[in-house]
Design an enzyme around this catalytic site. Structure first.
Site, short mmCIF file in Angstrom:
data_model
loop_
_atom_site.label_atom_id
_atom_site.label_comp_id
_atom_site.label_asym_id
_atom_site.label_seq_id
_atom_site.Cartn_x
_atom_site.Cartn_y
_atom_site.Cartn_z
N SER A 54 -8.53 4.41 -14.49
CA SER A 54 -7.13 4.40 -14.93
C SER A 54 -6.39 5.52 -14.21
O SER A 54 -6.99 6.48 -13.73
CB SER A 54 -7.09 4.64 -16.44
OG SER A 54 -5.83 5.08 -16.83
N TYR A 92 -8.53 8.01 -24.86
CA TYR A 92 -8.46 7.07 -23.73
C TYR A 92 -8.69 7.85 -22.44
O TYR A 92 -9.52 7.48 -21.61
CB TYR A 92 -7.11 6.36 -23.71
CG TYR A 92 -6.99 5.33 -22.62
CD1 TYR A 92 -7.49 4.04 -22.79
CD2 TYR A 92 -6.37 5.64 -21.40
CE1 TYR A 92 -7.38 3.09 -21.78
CE2 TYR A 92 -6.26 4.69 -20.39
CZ TYR A 92 -6.76 3.42 -20.59
OH TYR A 92 -6.66 2.49 -19.58
P1 NAP Z 1 -6.09 -6.23 -22.75
O1 NAP Z 1 -5.24 -7.32 -22.21
O2 NAP Z 1 -5.74 -5.62 -24.06
O3 NAP Z 1 -7.58 -6.79 -22.82
C1 NAP Z 1 -8.60 -6.02 -23.37
C2 NAP Z 1 -9.88 -6.81 -23.37
O4 NAP Z 1 -10.91 -5.98 -23.92
C3 NAP Z 1 -9.78 -8.07 -24.25
O5 NAP Z 1 -10.49 -9.11 -23.63
C4 NAP Z 1 -10.49 -7.63 -25.54
O6 NAP Z 1 -11.16 -8.68 -26.19
C5 NAP Z 1 -11.53 -6.66 -25.00
N1 NAP Z 1 -11.96 -5.74 -26.03
C6 NAP Z 1 -11.27 -4.70 -26.55
N2 NAP Z 1 -11.98 -4.11 -27.52
C7 NAP Z 1 -13.14 -4.80 -27.65
C8 NAP Z 1 -14.27 -4.71 -28.50
N3 NAP Z 1 -14.37 -3.79 -29.45
N4 NAP Z 1 -15.27 -5.59 -28.33
C9 NAP Z 1 -15.19 -6.55 -27.40
N5 NAP Z 1 -14.14 -6.71 -26.57
C10 NAP Z 1 -13.13 -5.85 -26.70
O7 NAP Z 1 -6.20 -5.00 -21.75
P2 NAP Z 1 -6.09 -4.88 -20.17
O8 NAP Z 1 -4.84 -4.17 -19.88
O9 NAP Z 1 -6.41 -6.16 -19.50
O10 NAP Z 1 -7.25 -3.81 -19.90
C11 NAP Z 1 -8.46 -4.12 -19.25
C12 NAP Z 1 -9.03 -2.82 -18.69
O11 NAP Z 1 -8.13 -2.29 -17.72
C13 NAP Z 1 -9.21 -1.72 -19.75
O12 NAP Z 1 -10.42 -1.04 -19.49
C14 NAP Z 1 -8.02 -0.81 -19.52
O13 NAP Z 1 -8.29 0.51 -19.92
C15 NAP Z 1 -7.87 -0.94 -18.02
N6 NAP Z 1 -6.54 -0.58 -17.49
C16 NAP Z 1 -5.45 -1.34 -17.76
C17 NAP Z 1 -4.21 -1.00 -17.22
C18 NAP Z 1 -2.97 -1.83 -17.46
O14 NAP Z 1 -1.88 -1.46 -16.99
N7 NAP Z 1 -3.04 -2.93 -18.17
C19 NAP Z 1 -4.09 0.15 -16.43
C20 NAP Z 1 -5.22 0.93 -16.18
C21 NAP Z 1 -6.44 0.55 -16.72
P3 NAP Z 1 -10.47 -9.56 -27.41
O15 NAP Z 1 -9.13 -10.00 -26.89
O16 NAP Z 1 -11.40 -10.73 -27.52
O17 NAP Z 1 -10.41 -8.69 -28.58
#
Ligand code: NAP
Length: 248
Positions: A156, A169
């Site tokens: 991140s 985080y």
């Molecule tokens: P998101 O749309 O909220 O998706 C999160 C995913 O993680 C979902 O599939 C969710 O599953 C799963 N998850 C969360 N908690 C869980 C648990 N306790 N057990 C099993 N599954 C779990 O988030 P995203 O933005 O795509 O993020 C994906 C990754 O990218 C993360 O590691 C985040 O830190 C990183 N990231 C994102 C951004 C950004 O701008 N979006 C930037 C930097 C890093 P369910 O839906 O089935 O609950």
């Protein structure tokens, strides 16, 4: 190393590869799973929400791509028995694992350390940092059976640019990047590459939770940032290890 952001994957780049993606039910994980399947991979779709997992599954099957598998598991609650069952199922179905993407994550709360809820801190550290350790440890025997194994962590912007109020985080992302470096060194000899990806600002539910008031039209669509993932999954990244790759 070429620039992974402009990488153009060949249509069958991931043919016959077995890829486990955590958090594949939504956001970035979902987009990466669809792209990996479109390039020939057998994808194991992990998440909590079965309905959403099934929707990803249906989309892949409807496109006549390799039939994926669904792995519902709450990473906050998973213990030895659940990990045992997961490894046994992978072993039985595939006999090996080629790629492990640690993508599932939670934001925790945005608060100063002084006022951070302790239970929420523990849960966020667990899902974002401890689970990637346990899952990697459990999957390593299967990864060792792959002729070209790759492990990918999710980093991140809070790692190169740490800032106030990002709490567990921020600390968990530093920890998971630390684990990436540790593993990259430890696994150099079997030739398993270990890297992390910083997705940048991506239009997902987690981003909405972090920045509810921002203009979402300025954010990248998840489908637009998958090229570096495919690069690290496939043979073109052989020999690349211990790196953090940026998507934007
Ligand atoms: P998101 O749309 O909220 O998706 C999160 C995913 O993680 C979902 O599939 C969710 O599953 C799963 N998850 C969360 N908690 C869980 C648990 N306790 N057990 C099993 N599954 C779990 O988030 P995203 O933005 O795509 O993020 C994906 C990754 O990218 C993360 O590691 C985040 O830190 C990183 N990231 C994102 C951004 C950004 O701008 N979006 C930037 C930097 C890093 P369910 O839906 O089935 O609950």
């Amino acid at each position: 190393m070429l620039d992974p952001r402009t990488y153009t994957p060949s249509p069958d780049l991931l043919r016959d590869r077995v890829i486990l993606i955590t958090g594949a039910s939504d956001g970035i994980g979902r987009a990466v799973a669809l792209a990996a399947a479109a390039h020939g991979a057998s994808v194991i779709l992990h998440g909590r929400n079965v309905k959403r997992l099934e929707a990803v599954y249906d989309q892949i099957v409807a496109a006549n791509q390799p039939r994926p598998s669904i792995l519902p598991l709450d990473l906050e609650k998973a213990g030895s028995a659940e990990y045992d069952a997961l490894i046994t199922a992978l072993e039985k179905e595939f006999g090996r694992l080629d790629v492990l993407l640690h993508n599932a994550g939670m934001l925790g709360e945005r608060a100063p350390v002084e006022h951070y809820d302790v239970a929420k801190w523990m849960r966020t550290m667990h899902v974002n940092a401890n689970v990637p350790f346990v899952l990697t440890q459990r999957c390593l025997p299967l990864l060792r059976r792959s002729p070209d194994a790759s492990i990918v962590f999710t980093s991140s912007g809070v790692v190169p640019n740490p800032r106030a109020f990002w709490g567990a985080y921020l600390v968990s992302k530093w920890a998971s990047d630390g684990l990436m470096h540790l593993l990259a060194d430890e696994l150099e000899q079997p030739g398993i590459r270990v890297n992390s990806i910083n997705p940048g600002k991506v239009r997902t539910n987690m981003r909405l939770q972090a920045y509810p008031a921002e203009d979402r039209s300025l954010l990248a669509d998840p489908a637009a940032i998958v090229a570096p993932y495919l690069y690290l999954f496939g043979p073109d990244s052989k020999g690349v290890s211990g790196q953090t790759v940026s998507c934007q």
